[in-house]
Design a protein around this motif. Structure first.
Motif, PDB file in Angstrom:
ATOM      1  N   VAL A  86       0.838  -1.202   0.000  1.00 39.49           N
ATOM      2  CA  VAL A  86       0.000   0.000   0.000  1.00 39.49           C
ATOM      3  C   VAL A  86       0.872   1.252   0.000  1.00 39.49           C
ATOM      4  N   ASP A  87       1.920   1.247   0.826  1.00 44.09           N
ATOM      5  CA  ASP A  87       2.810   2.413   0.922  1.00 44.09           C
ATOM      6  C   ASP A  87       3.486   2.698  -0.412  1.00 44.09           C
ATOM      7  N   GLU A  88       3.966   1.656  -1.064  1.00 45.98           N
ATOM      8  CA  GLU A  88       4.616   1.853  -2.372  1.00 45.98           C
ATOM      9  C   GLU A  88       3.629   2.405  -3.390  1.00 45.98           C
ATOM     10  N   HIS A  89       2.410   1.877  -3.374  1.00 46.24           N
ATOM     11  CA  HIS A  89       1.384   2.360  -4.306  1.00 46.24           C
ATOM     12  C   HIS A  89       1.113   3.845  -4.091  1.00 46.24           C
ATOM     13  N   LEU A  90       1.028   4.251  -2.819  1.00 50.89           N
ATOM     14  CA  LEU A  90       0.693   5.639  -2.507  1.00 50.89           C
ATOM     15  C   LEU A  90       1.894   6.570  -2.584  1.00 50.89           C
ATOM     16  N   SER A  91       3.078   6.014  -2.729  1.00 46.73           N
ATOM     17  CA  SER A  91       4.267   6.860  -2.895  1.00 46.73           C
ATOM     18  C   SER A  91       4.241   7.605  -4.224  1.00 46.73           C
ATOM     19  N   GLY A  92       3.527   7.050  -5.189  1.00 43.00           N
ATOM     20  CA  GLY A  92       3.496   7.664  -6.507  1.00 43.00           C
ATOM     21  C   GLY A  92       2.189   8.332  -6.856  1.00 43.00           C
ATOM     22  N   GLN A  93       1.221   8.327  -5.945  1.00 38.27           N
ATOM     23  CA  GLN A  93      -0.068   8.949  -6.232  1.00 38.27           C
ATOM     24  C   GLN A  93      -0.785   9.282  -4.932  1.00 38.27           C
ATOM     25  N   ASN A  94      -1.753  10.182  -5.024  1.00 41.59           N
ATOM     26  CA  ASN A  94      -2.425  10.680  -3.824  1.00 41.59           C
ATOM     27  C   ASN A  94      -3.586   9.811  -3.366  1.00 41.59           C
ATOM     28  N   TYR A  95      -4.112   8.965  -4.269  1.00 44.35           N
ATOM     29  CA  TYR A  95      -5.297   8.175  -3.940  1.00 44.35           C
ATOM     30  C   TYR A  95      -5.127   6.747  -4.448  1.00 44.35           C
ATOM     31  N   MET A  96      -6.002   5.864  -4.004  1.00 47.44           N
ATOM     32  CA  MET A  96      -5.872   4.458  -4.357  1.00 47.44           C
ATOM     33  C   MET A  96      -6.159   4.195  -5.829  1.00 47.44           C
ATOM     34  N   VAL A  97      -7.188   4.869  -6.380  1.00 45.23           N
ATOM     35  CA  VAL A  97      -7.636   4.584  -7.752  1.00 45.23           C
ATOM     36  C   VAL A  97      -8.059   5.883  -8.428  1.00 45.23           C
ATOM     37  N   GLY A  98      -7.664   6.048  -9.682  1.00 44.35           N
ATOM     38  CA  GLY A  98      -8.251   7.083 -10.526  1.00 44.35           C
ATOM     39  C   GLY A  98      -7.811   8.503 -10.264  1.00 44.35           C
ATOM     40  N   GLY A  99      -6.816   8.720  -9.403  1.00 43.11           N
ATOM     41  CA  GLY A  99      -6.339  10.071  -9.151  1.00 43.11           C
ATOM     42  C   GLY A  99      -7.313  10.944  -8.395  1.00 43.11           C
ATOM     43  N   ARG A 100      -8.274  10.320  -7.714  1.00 42.44           N
ATOM     44  CA  ARG A 100      -9.262  11.082  -6.936  1.00 42.44           C
ATOM     45  C   ARG A 100      -9.692  10.226  -5.745  1.00 42.44           C
ATOM     46  N   PHE A 101     -10.318  10.869  -4.777  1.00 44.63           N
ATOM     47  CA  PHE A 101     -10.808  10.159  -3.604  1.00 44.63           C
ATOM     48  C   PHE A 101     -12.043   9.343  -3.986  1.00 44.63           C
ATOM     49  N   THR A 102     -12.012   8.030  -3.687  1.00 46.58           N
ATOM     50  CA  THR A 102     -13.111   7.139  -4.060  1.00 46.58           C
ATOM     51  C   THR A 102     -13.431   6.176  -2.927  1.00 46.58           C
ATOM     52  N   VAL A 103     -14.373   5.309  -3.212  1.00 53.36           N
ATOM     53  CA  VAL A 103     -14.747   4.267  -2.256  1.00 53.36           C
ATOM     54  C   VAL A 103     -13.553   3.374  -1.917  1.00 53.36           C
ATOM     55  N   ALA A 104     -12.604   3.226  -2.824  1.00 49.06           N
ATOM     56  CA  ALA A 104     -11.423   2.416  -2.540  1.00 49.06           C
ATOM     57  C   ALA A 104     -10.615   3.007  -1.396  1.00 49.06           C
ATOM     58  N   ASP A 105     -10.542   4.331  -1.327  1.00 51.81           N
ATOM     59  CA  ASP A 105      -9.847   4.987  -0.226  1.00 51.81           C
ATOM     60  C   ASP A 105     -10.574   4.756   1.092  1.00 51.81           C
ATOM     61  N   ILE A 106     -11.888   4.855   1.068  1.00 48.62           N
ATOM     62  CA  ILE A 106     -12.661   4.628   2.295  1.00 48.62           C
ATOM     63  C   ILE A 106     -12.484   3.195   2.782  1.00 48.62           C
ATOM     64  N   ASN A 107     -12.628   2.242   1.879  1.00 44.93           N
ATOM     65  CA  ASN A 107     -12.537   0.838   2.294  1.00 44.93           C
ATOM     66  C   ASN A 107     -11.148   0.514   2.848  1.00 44.93           C
ATOM     67  N   MET A 108     -10.109   1.013   2.216  1.00 41.47           N
ATOM     68  CA  MET A 108      -8.760   0.758   2.703  1.00 41.47           C
ATOM     69  C   MET A 108      -8.489   1.517   4.003  1.00 41.47           C
ATOM     70  N   ALA A 109      -8.881   2.774   4.067  1.00 42.21           N
ATOM     71  CA  ALA A 109      -8.596   3.589   5.250  1.00 42.21           C
ATOM     72  C   ALA A 109      -9.282   3.039   6.497  1.00 42.21           C
ATOM     73  N   GLU A 110     -10.500   2.551   6.343  1.00 46.56           N
ATOM     74  CA  GLU A 110     -11.216   2.043   7.511  1.00 46.56           C
ATOM     75  C   GLU A 110     -10.614   0.744   8.031  1.00 46.56           C
ATOM     76  N   VAL A 111      -9.993  -0.033   7.166  1.00 48.85           N
ATOM     77  CA  VAL A 111      -9.290  -1.229   7.623  1.00 48.85           C
ATOM     78  C   VAL A 111      -7.965  -0.844   8.287  1.00 48.85           C
ATOM     79  N   LEU A 112      -7.228   0.067   7.674  1.00 48.27           N
ATOM     80  CA  LEU A 112      -5.949   0.484   8.248  1.00 48.27           C
ATOM     81  C   LEU A 112      -6.127   1.188   9.587  1.00 48.27           C
ATOM     82  N   ARG A 113      -7.268   1.799   9.804  1.00 43.55           N
ATOM     83  CA  ARG A 113      -7.525   2.466  11.088  1.00 43.55           C
ATOM     84  C   ARG A 113      -7.371   1.503  12.259  1.00 43.55           C
ATOM     85  N   TYR A 114      -7.671   0.230  12.042  1.00 48.97           N
ATOM     86  CA  TYR A 114      -7.552  -0.741  13.121  1.00 48.97           C
ATOM     87  C   TYR A 114      -6.109  -0.891  13.606  1.00 48.97           C
TER      88      TYR A 114
END
Length: 219
Positions: A152-180
């Motif tokens: 995940v860290d490597e993926h986000l090293s080159g872009q601001n969001y998980m998919v599509g260059g914008r904040f999406t449901v993929a960011d929410i789903n990943m962020a809520e798991v990482l919060r644990y």
């Protein structure tokens, strides 16, 4: 109106966050986890995951569940992906490749990260005295998480969001798991790009609105 069955202190939080982002109105039915009650089967017990009326919706006795018209849908990741697809851009996929990538990262969070992240959430606490067994459990979970978090860290090293260059449901789903896992600094501080992205996710007004509701619920 969309109905969300489940207290906010559950995986319903990720659905509620998405709804706030999109601006979807919803009715929340505060079904509580049976394990949090001394006697969930008592006549005066609050609505919980073992209540017959809830189990009619969720035979697995698990929250959250959503009702959207005639559709009854279980599993929080499925609920979020469905809502994002239904309401479309900017939080949902613009095309089939984006749809596949949003599923990829959501499933990766659920299968490769969530089990060990939950161990950290439930066992570890800053300043908490751990038994030798608990300490080993935390250390083993953190060690297993290094590889998926590095991805995940490597993926986000080159872009601001998980998919599509914008904040999406993929960011929410990943962020809520990482919060644990966020409580365990020795692990999280190894992944600066992921940490910076997670901070940005959690300062969003929609997350803060959900979090305020969650904190207002009994522990």
């Amino acid at each position: 109106m969309l109905k969300i069955h489940g207290v906010t202190r559950s995986r319903a939080s990720r659905i509620i966050w998405l709804c706030h982002e999109i601006g979807i109105g919803f009715e929340q039915i505060p079904v509580i986890q049976a394990y949090r009650l001394s006697d969930p089967d008592a006549a005066d017990a609050p609505l919980n995951t073992r209540s017959p009326q809830f189990m009619a919706l969720s035979p697995a006795s698990a929250i959250p569940v959503i009702e959207d018209g005639p559709l009854v849908l279980r599993e929080s990741m499925a609920c979020n992906l469905y809502l994002a697809r239904k309401y479309g851009q900017p939080y949902g996929p613009a095309d089939a490749p984006e749809d596949a990538l949003m599923m990829q990262w959501s499933f990766y969070a659920a299968t490769s990260i969530e089990p060990d992240a939950l161990t950290l959430l439930y066992v570890y606490g800053p300043g908490k005295a751990l038994s030798s067994g608990e300490k080993a459990s935390v250390e083993n979970a953190a060690e297993r998480l290094k590889r998926p978090l590095a991805v995940v860290d490597e993926h986000l090293s080159g872009q601001n969001y998980m998919v599509g260059g914008r904040f999406t449901v993929a960011d929410i789903n990943m962020a809520e798991v990482l919060r644990y896992a966020q409580c365990y600094d020795p692990l999280m501080e190894q992944f600066p790009a992921m940490n910076a992205w997670l901070t940005e996710c959690q300062i969003r007004p929609a997350f803060q609105k959900m979090w305020k509701t969650r904190l207002a619920e009994p522990e």
